[in-house]
Design a protein around this motif. Structure first.
Motif, PDB file in Angstrom:
ATOM      1  N   HIS A  55       0.749  -1.200  -0.205  1.00  0.00           N
ATOM      2  CA  HIS A  55       0.166   0.072  -0.458  1.00  0.00           C
ATOM      3  C   HIS A  55       0.594   1.321  -0.233  1.00  0.00           C
ATOM      4  O   HIS A  55       0.302   2.155  -0.137  1.00  0.00           O
ATOM      5  CB  HIS A  55      -0.654   0.133   1.138  1.00  0.00           C
ATOM      6  N   VAL A  66      -5.691   0.220  -5.855  1.00  0.00           N
ATOM      7  CA  VAL A  66      -6.691  -1.102  -5.983  1.00  0.00           C
ATOM      8  C   VAL A  66      -8.754  -1.495  -6.626  1.00  0.00           C
ATOM      9  O   VAL A  66      -7.970  -2.577  -7.280  1.00  0.00           O
ATOM     10  CB  VAL A  66      -7.238  -1.393  -4.183  1.00  0.00           C
ATOM     11  N   SER A  70      -8.454  -4.070  -9.344  1.00  0.00           N
ATOM     12  CA  SER A  70      -9.510  -5.480  -8.742  1.00  0.00           C
ATOM     13  C   SER A  70     -10.820  -5.621 -10.090  1.00  0.00           C
ATOM     14  O   SER A  70     -11.129  -6.545 -10.192  1.00  0.00           O
ATOM     15  CB  SER A  70     -10.869  -5.218  -7.439  1.00  0.00           C
ATOM     16  N   VAL A  75      -7.089  -8.918  -5.475  1.00  0.00           N
ATOM     17  CA  VAL A  75      -5.726  -8.389  -4.670  1.00  0.00           C
ATOM     18  C   VAL A  75      -5.687  -8.893  -3.739  1.00  0.00           C
ATOM     19  O   VAL A  75      -7.155  -8.962  -3.127  1.00  0.00           O
ATOM     20  CB  VAL A  75      -6.321  -6.729  -4.919  1.00  0.00           C
ATOM     21  N   MET A  77      -3.457  -7.472  -0.270  1.00  0.00           N
ATOM     22  CA  MET A  77      -2.694  -6.492  -0.004  1.00  0.00           C
ATOM     23  C   MET A  77      -1.593  -7.203   0.700  1.00  0.00           C
ATOM     24  O   MET A  77      -1.801  -8.289   1.308  1.00  0.00           O
ATOM     25  CB  MET A  77      -3.362  -5.610   0.866  1.00  0.00           C
ATOM     26  N   ALA A  90      -8.581  -0.779   2.339  1.00  0.00           N
ATOM     27  CA  ALA A  90      -8.130  -1.323   0.608  1.00  0.00           C
ATOM     28  C   ALA A  90      -9.557  -2.413   0.443  1.00  0.00           C
ATOM     29  O   ALA A  90      -9.848  -2.957  -0.590  1.00  0.00           O
ATOM     30  CB  ALA A  90      -7.038  -2.294   1.710  1.00  0.00           C
ATOM     31  N   ALA A  95     -10.250  -4.749  -2.225  1.00  0.00           N
ATOM     32  CA  ALA A  95      -9.024  -6.173  -1.824  1.00  0.00           C
ATOM     33  C   ALA A  95      -9.926  -7.302  -1.085  1.00  0.00           C
ATOM     34  O   ALA A  95     -11.061  -7.113   0.055  1.00  0.00           O
ATOM     35  CB  ALA A  95      -8.201  -5.250  -0.973  1.00  0.00           C
ATOM     36  N   ARG A 157     -14.537   1.303  -6.473  1.00  0.00           N
ATOM     37  CA  ARG A 157     -13.575   0.118  -7.067  1.00  0.00           C
ATOM     38  C   ARG A 157     -13.663   0.828  -8.527  1.00  0.00           C
ATOM     39  O   ARG A 157     -12.848   0.502  -8.763  1.00  0.00           O
ATOM     40  CB  ARG A 157     -14.704  -1.195  -7.383  1.00  0.00           C
TER      41      ARG A 157
END
Length: 201
Positions: A55, A66, A70, A75, A77, A90, A95, A157
């Motif tokens: 990150h 992210v 995605s 994803v 992290m 996240a 994520a 997103r």
């Protein structure tokens, strides 16, 4: 063979992770990125099954990409911090896995990559605690219905109305109506303001 993109600004971390994954037999690293911009570019180009994403990176940090990544890849992290805001941002951005350095070994990393590739969430204990606490403390999300909340998650997103329609199997007009109601309930006029409100509630 599960394909993996590794994004971390530390070349030593990338090399160690690459060796672990490539040595597993069923996992293959198809690209490496040293910053968020490179990670997004490679994710769009190669569409890996899983992207391991730090990150804190230069040019663009992991959290800022992210959502866009995605769309093309699941994803996971892989970070040095599990502070509440990082974990929540996240996950809200797309994520489905969150591992914290020092809280996992090689075996768990391999297990996490395989789980995320299969669509399963995988979290380090500290990240899981953050999510559990947030769920217990959270009031209803800004007055949105369940469907509106699903649409808002996809907006956050980075998905367009067309992408949202395809994801939720809805007509473009229905998505447009949802978006208009969401903006009215949130008291905003555009996507950027809606995302800021959504991520900070």
């Amino acid at each position: 063979m599960t394909t993996v993109l590794v994004a971390d600004d530390n070349s030593v971390v990338r090399a160690v992770v690459r060796d672990m994954l490539d040595g597993a037999g069923d996992l293959s690293v198809i690209g490496e990125a040293a910053n968020g911009a490179e990670a997004l570019q490679l994710a769009r180009l190669h569409r890996p099954d899983v992207t391991l994403l730090d990150h804190r990176m230069p040019v663009r940090d992991g959290l800022s990409v992210v959502g866009a990544i995605s769309v093309h890849s699941r994803v996971l992290m892989l970070t040095r911090s599990a502070d509440d805001r990082t974990v929540l941002d996240a996950v809200r951005s797309g994520a489905i896995g969150f591992l914290v350095h020092g809280q996992f070994g090689p075996a768990e990393l391999l297990h996490a990559v395989r789980a995320v590739a299969g669509g399963e969430a995988h979290l380090s204990p500290s990240a899981a605690r953050v999510l559990v606490s947030a769920v217990r403390a959270a009031p209803p999300r800004l007055g949105l219905s369940q469907r509106e909340a699903e649409v808002m998650d996809l907006i956050a997103r980075g998905l367009s109305n067309g992408d949202i329609a395809a994801t939720l199997v809805l007509s473009s007009k229905t998505v447009e109506n949802h978006v208009n109601r969401i903006f009215a309930k949130l008291g905003v006029t555009g996507r950027a303001d809606a995302i800021r409100r959504w991520r900070h509630t």
